[in-house]
Motif scaffolding. Structure first.
Motif: not given
Length: 596
Positions: A225-227, A229-230, A235, A323, A441, A446, A448, A578
């Motif tokens: 997961q990429n926080p 981009e929430l 993410g 993450d 988001d 990006k 976040g 986050g």
């Protein structure tokens, strides 16, 4: 008459003597109980000190010293129990004034003694069975047989801890001395931690052998997961990997990115309920990056699994999500990782390299994330210098809901249910009403990485039907720069300014409860509404310019209590993990008058 007067006089003297004797007995008894109370307190204080020593020894893996400490600890705990079990103490426990306090002390001493014998003894035995250094992966394999051997001890310890917690909860607190009531509160909190610890350990020993392929091959889809981009669980799922486990041996069998390898589907891959469609439309079932618009990880995992099956024909046995922040915790135990290009990933720089610098580089950020995943997998499966530190890092990540697990095997998923790994809010709240604050988001940006938040949840009142009123206050801040970010980071710029972050804030009520209304910076705010799994959901959009902050407030209700039911309330607050840690506070409240 004289004879009658002499007889009455003798009766009065006897009554006086009896009264004096009774008073003397009470005084002596009180003194004796006082002596025994001092003895009990002394033994319990010694037990507390020994318990801290035991914890340190177990952390150091000094099992011989831990066994010696446990033996002395058992003697002290049993002596404290014995001091509160003699006839004088038991008689005093029935007295109208001090009896409740004496009975409570006796109950505490008995619980502590049983805790030492029935919980700590099996835990120390399990620690003697499991050698963390031997358990750590070597040449891609884990020794899962050790965990299986320790499982009975851990299950026994967890069952005993549950019994101890139930006994402590049953001790009447009305009329107790303040210091004793405070001690019971400390005991309750300590028992909650012990129950959580033993429950997690018992489940791990039960689940890990089959999940790691001890009884047959297993395949898992791992989402990163990429926080920046929430999404509600953390993410967007960007890169992914597929891991095969067989007999404890782990192999990386596939990898890719959600955008390039899974793509977009023409229609939802699985049926979505009307409630889900009302809140999220069809997007969770069509776009891999949107499977976790919902905070319910089992739903997100099921959708991701089906998407992967449709693209590859492979049906995985489970889904795991993590993450870059969790990776940074793990790197503190494994040491830096070499990357195909650029500096090594370390605990200090991993989050920034993965979530900021990757977008400024010439290569694809998803490819960079995939390379980081490969490097982390190789480091974990080829030997960890400090297994205890690695386990502590994983536990920290799980506690922050940065490590989520879903199994397609129903029995295993039932064992995961209710733990921090499940990623699902409770179905029933009881005396711990749970409120969720989840962020998505709203502009494909990006930004976040630059967001931070704080939240406070208080109990504010009682309604005649037993429902409790709650007040939620959430503040979001942006530390984004005003220039210098690449277009991939700025997204669709729907907030009106390139560097402004648009965030959809979802407020989940307690189970069976309601969201009554919301305010943005003190002004009533329109709420989108819906429901998900017995929880009312309110949604509002917050646009954050660089350096700005906005505060959302909401009033909520718990579900009605059944007639005659009343209990103190200790609410819980769930938030989207986050990049930056949340600062959260919750307040508790005494019981309301029970509804009739």
């Amino acid at each position: 008459m004289p004879r009658e007067r002499r007889s009455a006089s003798r009766r009065r003297r006897r009554a006086v003597l009896a009264a004096v004797a009774a008073v003397c007995l009470l005084v002596l008894g009180a003194g004796w109980v006082g002596v025994r109370g001092v003895q009990a307190r002394t033994h319990l204080a010694a037990a507390a000190t020994l318990l801290r020593d035991l914890e340190t020894q177990l952390e150091r893996r000094d099992i011989a010293a831990a066994r010696a400490t446990l033996a002395v600890l058992q003697e002290e705990a049993r002596a404290a129990r014995a001091a509160t079990r003699d006839p004088g103490w038991l008689l005093g426990a029935r007295a109208p004034l001090a009896g409740g306090n004496l009975a409570a002390v006796g109950a505490v001493a008995a619980i502590v003694a049983d805790l030492v014998d029935q919980v700590l003894q099996p835990l120390v035995d399990a620690a003697g069975i499991v050698d963390l250094k031997a358990l750590a992966p070597k040449d891609g394999a884990l020794d899962v047989a050790q965990l299986g051997k320790a499982a009975p001890n851990l299950t026994e310890a967890h069952a005993a801890a549950m019994r101890a917690k139930e006994r402590a909860s049953a001790i009447p607190v009305d009329g107790l001395l303040p210091q004793l009531r405070s001690a019971l509160g400390d005991l309750d909190r300590g028992l909650r931690r012990i129950v959580a610890l033993t429950g997690t350990a018992a489940r791990a020993a039960e689940l890990l052998p089959p999940m790691l392929g001890a009884t047959g091959p297993r395949t898992y889809l791992v989402l990163f997961q990429n926080p920046a981009e929430l999404r509600a669980t953390g993410g967007i799922p960007g890169a992914f990997a597929v891991v095969r486990a067989e007999g404890g041996r782990l192999r990386l069998v596939d990898e890719g990115t959600a955008a390039a390898d899974l793509g977009i589907f023409a229609r939802p891959v699985l049926p979505l309920s009307p409630a889900m469609l009302g809140l999220y439309t069809e997007r969770p079932g069509i776009f891999p990056a949107n499977v976790n618009l919902t905070p319910h990880f089992p739903t997100a995992a099921g959708l991701a699994r089906e998407m992967y099956r449709r693209r590859t024909g492979v049906t995985v046995d489970g889904v795991v999500a993590t993450d870059p922040v969790a990776l940074s915790y793990l790197l503190a135990a494994t040491g830096p990782l070499r990357m195909p290009s650029g500096p090594p990933l370390s605990a200090a720089n991993a989050v920034r390299l993965l979530l900021v610098d990757a977008y400024a580089a010439t290569h694809s950020e998803d490819e960079y994330h995939a390379a980081a995943a490969r490097a982390a997998f190789a480091a974990l499966t080829n030997g960890v210098p400090d297994p205890a530190a690695a386990l502590a890092a994983l536990a920290r990540a799980a506690g922050e809901r940065r490590l989520l697990v879903w199994s397609a095997h129903p029995a295993e998923q039932r064992a995961v249910a209710g733990t921090v790994l499940e990623g699902a809010m409770p179905v029933q709240d009881g005396a711990r009403p749970t409120v969720g604050v989840f962020l998505n988001d709203g502009t494909g940006a990006k930004l976040g990485y630059y967001l931070s938040g704080e939240a406070q949840l208080d109990v504010t009142g009682c309604l005649p039907d037993g429902r409790r009123e709650l007040r939620l206050r959430v503040t979001l801040r942006s530390a984004a720069p005003t220039t210098g970010l690449p277009k991939d980071v700025l997204g669709l710029k729907l907030a009106g300014e390139p560097y402004a972050a648009r965030t959809n804030v979802m407020i989940f009520s307690p189970a069976g409860g309601a969201v009554l209304g919301a305010w943005l910076d003190g002004t009533p705010a329109p709420l989108g509404t819906g429901t998900e799994r017995r929880r009312a959901v309110g949604v509002l959009t917050v646009d954050l310019k660089p350096g700005a902050s906005h505060t959302v407030e909401a009033n909520l209700l718990t579900e009605p209590l059944t007639a005659g039911a009343a209990a103190p309330v200790a609410p819980q607050l769930w938030v989207t993990p986050g990049v930056n840690p949340w600062h959260t506070r919750t307040g508790s409240a005494h019981a309301c008058r029970a509804p009739r």
